[in-house]
Design an enzyme around this catalytic site. Structure first.
Site, PDB file in Angstrom:
ATOM      1  CE1 TYR A 154      -3.190   2.882   0.411  1.00  0.00           C
ATOM      2  CE2 TYR A 154      -3.779   2.025   2.568  1.00  0.00           C
ATOM      3  CZ  TYR A 154      -3.981   2.933   1.547  1.00  0.00           C
ATOM      4  OH  TYR A 154      -4.968   3.884   1.663  1.00  0.00           O
ATOM      5  CE  LYS A 172      -5.745   2.153  -2.133  1.00  0.00           C
ATOM      6  NZ  LYS A 172      -6.488   2.259  -0.849  1.00  0.00           N
TER       7      LYS A 172
END
Length: 292
Positions: A135, A164
């Site tokens: 992330y 992400k």
């Protein structure tokens, strides 16, 4: 390698009026989003207010979502936390529960160097046998994943398979895509870059707006990824972009939760210290959504 794709809904966490995790509403939310066609779900992330949840609450949310999804779409909970041991605990629990993978933000109470980040992910990967999505949200974590570092991490830790990218920077997203090649699957995680990311070649979007307008989010992905209809995608994007800009501008969690309620998927208020949208802002959002 596990190849996720499409619209992964960054789930809100519904709360009851007495501030408990609302199991019944969570189950209805999961069912509604699967019915709308989303390709996967990410509970207990930033949109899910993870910093306000206890470890036990996070585990319970994951149990509810995995059970409600019933294997129809991948469930990839966010298990990032400030201590490596807590990430290990949450990730092991995700594996036992039947999650498809985990998304992990680096700890951010203290700035970390790349050696510390590498050791952190290596320990988690050794403890839980699940695919890992990095992330990358430097505005919150204070740590920016350089594409070269991501590739080195993935070479050392094979379970790291996707990223992400929530930098909100089109150039950074493009650089991650260019470097990732066939080894790293890249998802856009910044709402207003969704169309850019899909056209540039991301595997999809991790998208909080999917709590509000899931069919439109899925349709945008299908228009670009499968139908190759860029004109249609641009027309749809012009209609949904104002709502996405509103979410980013007005306080993301409060705005998305308000939008979900307007769309018939009530999720309760955000947890303090966040506050719900004012009545005036909620009415502005209602007008934006009515145009879709």
């Amino acid at each position: 390698m596990t190849r996720w794709h499409g619209i992964l809904a960054a789930l809100v966490t519904p709360f009851t009026p007495d501030d408990r995790v609302d199991e019944a509403t969570t189950r209805r939310l999961v069912e509604g989003l699967i019915d709308a066609g989303v390709h996967g779900m990410i509970p207990t992330g930033s949109t899910g207010e993870f910093p306000t949840l206890t470890l036990d609450e996070r585990k319970r949310v994951v149990e509810i979502v995995v059970d409600a999804a019933r294997g129809r779409v991948p469930v990839v909970p966010h298990t990032g936390a400030m201590a490596t041991r807590d990430v290990v605990d949450l990730s092991r629990h995700a594996q036992r529960t039947g999650a498809s993978g985990v998304m992990i933000v680096p700890p951010y109470y203290e700035p970390l160097g790349e050696d510390e980040v590498r050791a952190h992910y290596a320990e988690v990967a050794a403890a839980a046998d699940l695919p890992i999505m990095l992330y990358n949200i430097p505005s919150a974590s204070g740590f920016a994943f350089r594409p070269e570092f991501v590739l080195r991490l993935a070479a050392e830790i094979p379970s790291i398979q996707s990223v992400k990218d929530s930098t909100g920077d089109a150039r950074a997203l493009q650089a991650m895509l260019s470097a990732g090649g066939d080894r790293i699957t890249v998802f856009n995680g910044w709402d207003s870059l969704s169309l850019f990311g899909l056209v540039a070649g991301t595997a999809g979007c991790v998208w909080g707006a999917a709590n509000v307008i899931p069919r439109e989010c899925v349709a945008l992905y299908e228009l670009v990824a499968h139908k190759r209809d860029l004109a249609g995608a641009q027309e749809l994007w012009a209609r949904i972009l104002p709502a996405n800009v509103f979410f980013e501008r007005e306080g993301y969690v409060a705005a998305v939760k308000a939008g979900a309620g307007i769309a018939g998927r009530p999720a309760g208020a955000p947890r303090a210290p966040l506050r719900p949208l004012t009545a005036a802002k909620a009415e502005e959002l209602r007008r934006l959504l009515a145009r879709l």
